[in-house]
Design an enzyme around this catalytic site. Structure first.
Site, PDB file in Angstrom:
ATOM      1  N   GLU A  83       0.844  -1.195   0.000  1.00 10.48           N
ATOM      2  CA  GLU A  83       0.000   0.000   0.000  1.00 10.48           C
ATOM      3  C   GLU A  83       0.884   1.251   0.000  1.00 10.48           C
ATOM      4  OE1 GLU A  83      -3.769  -0.199   2.173  1.00 10.48           O
ATOM      5  OE2 GLU A  83      -3.244  -2.263   2.706  1.00 10.48           O
ATOM      6  N   MET A  84       1.036   1.923   1.133  1.00 12.64           N
ATOM      7  CA  MET A  84       1.837   3.151   1.139  1.00 12.64           C
ATOM      8  C   MET A  84       3.302   2.884   1.501  1.00 12.64           C
ATOM      9  SD  MET A  84      -1.098   5.636   2.772  1.00 12.64           S
ATOM     10  CE  MET A  84      -0.619   7.190   2.005  1.00 12.64           C
TER      11      MET A  84
END
Length: 312
Positions: A111-112
């Site tokens: 994800e991030m």
């Protein structure tokens, strides 16, 4: 798809707070800036708003969002509206607060991919954020106040400006005749209110609606967190406010429309064979007619806040 992306981009730009250099931001305003800033992803390719698009009730129009490295994520991104009263977060309930929830996508590799300590270091080196945190929190950037700021913003995403709410307040013409009939069906014959109850239409519980059979549908849901066999195929019951603008539906995004969702609940065996651990309330057909299913959809559409209607 290009048009949707353009609409989302315009809405995101318009939604961001306008602040002067010397202005002291509230905790919520600071969290809002962080929410829209790709500074919180390792490659600065995405922000929280990339997967939780404001124009669509802070959900994603894609079946599966794309992470910082271009990786397709395994579950559909749910809406972030009306979460201030929730007790569990993520489809599998692995977080117990909004602050804890934020840590998930922030640190997840696909994800991030920016663990909180790295995020703190990056923000501390940024002149704007370093100054803003000092002004807002009276202290330097740290783990706690980063999560606190973003969670404070997310708690502002409460929505009650809907035809349904105006109907409850006495405006008998706020909902269509179909939506009024749908509300009665939702509570009664459709048995929807058993799980989708309360002001935000969620009982804050976990249920298996039959989307796990170990073969064609393999996401075991909460079982991955608890290793409790009774949790096989169990997922968090989402709230239904603004549900009409958050398609596609379910953790696996298998339904493109609300009508398909209602059809599933009406006859689940037509969609998933040999479900494991399906809730007993879905043991047989609801025997809803086409017209009745349309009425339930009309009621669900009446749960859309006006701010999202105008942008769709």
């Amino acid at each position: 798809m290009v048009l949707l992306s353009l609409v989302a981009f315009i809405f995101i730009v318009a939604f961001q707070p306008k602040t002067e250099g010397n202005e002291v931001l509230t905790k919520e305003q600071l969290g809002e800036k962080l929410f829209f800033d790709p500074i919180l992803s390792k490659g600065m390719a995405i922000s929280c708003a990339s997967c939780h698009i404001p124009a669509f009730a802070f959900a994603d129009t894609a079946a599966f969002s794309i992470g910082d490295k271009g990786t397709k994520l395994p579950r559909n991104s749910p809406s972030l509206t009306n979460l201030s009263g929730r007790t569990d977060f993520f489809w599998d309930g692995r977080a117990a607060s909004l602050e804890e929830q934020i840590l998930g996508p922030l640190s997840a590799h696909d994800e991030m991919d920016l663990p909180i300590q790295e995020a703190v270091e990056r923000l501390s080196k940024n002149e704007f954020y370093s100054t803003a945190f000092q002004k807002t929190f009276k202290t330097e950037v740290n783990n706690k106040n980063v999560l606190s700021a973003i969670a404070a913003f997310e708690r502002t995403l409460e929505t009650t400006d809907t035809p349904y709410d105006r109907f409850l307040d006495g405006d008998e013409k706020a909902m269509t005749e179909a939506a009024i009939r749908g509300r009665i069906l939702f509570i009664g014959k459709g048995n929807c209110a058993t799980c989708h109850s309360g002001e935000d239409f969620t009982a804050d519980r976990f249920k298996s609606i039959g989307l796990f059979n170990g073969k064609d549908f393999t996401d075991s849901g909460r079982y991955k967190i608890t290793s409790d066999s009774s949790h096989l195929g169990v997922f968090k019951i989402p709230g239904l406010r603004n549900v009409a603008v958050t398609a596609p539906y379910m953790h696996n995004a298998m339904f493109k429309t609300l009508r398909e969702v209602v059809e599933y609940y009406n006859t689940p065996d037509k969609f998933v064979k040999n479900s494991i651990n399906r809730d007993l309330s879905l043991g047989s057909s609801l025997n809803l007619s086409d017209g009745e299913m349309n009425d339930i959809v009309a009621f669900l559409e009446a749960l859309t806040d006006d701010r999202f209607k105008k942008n769709n």
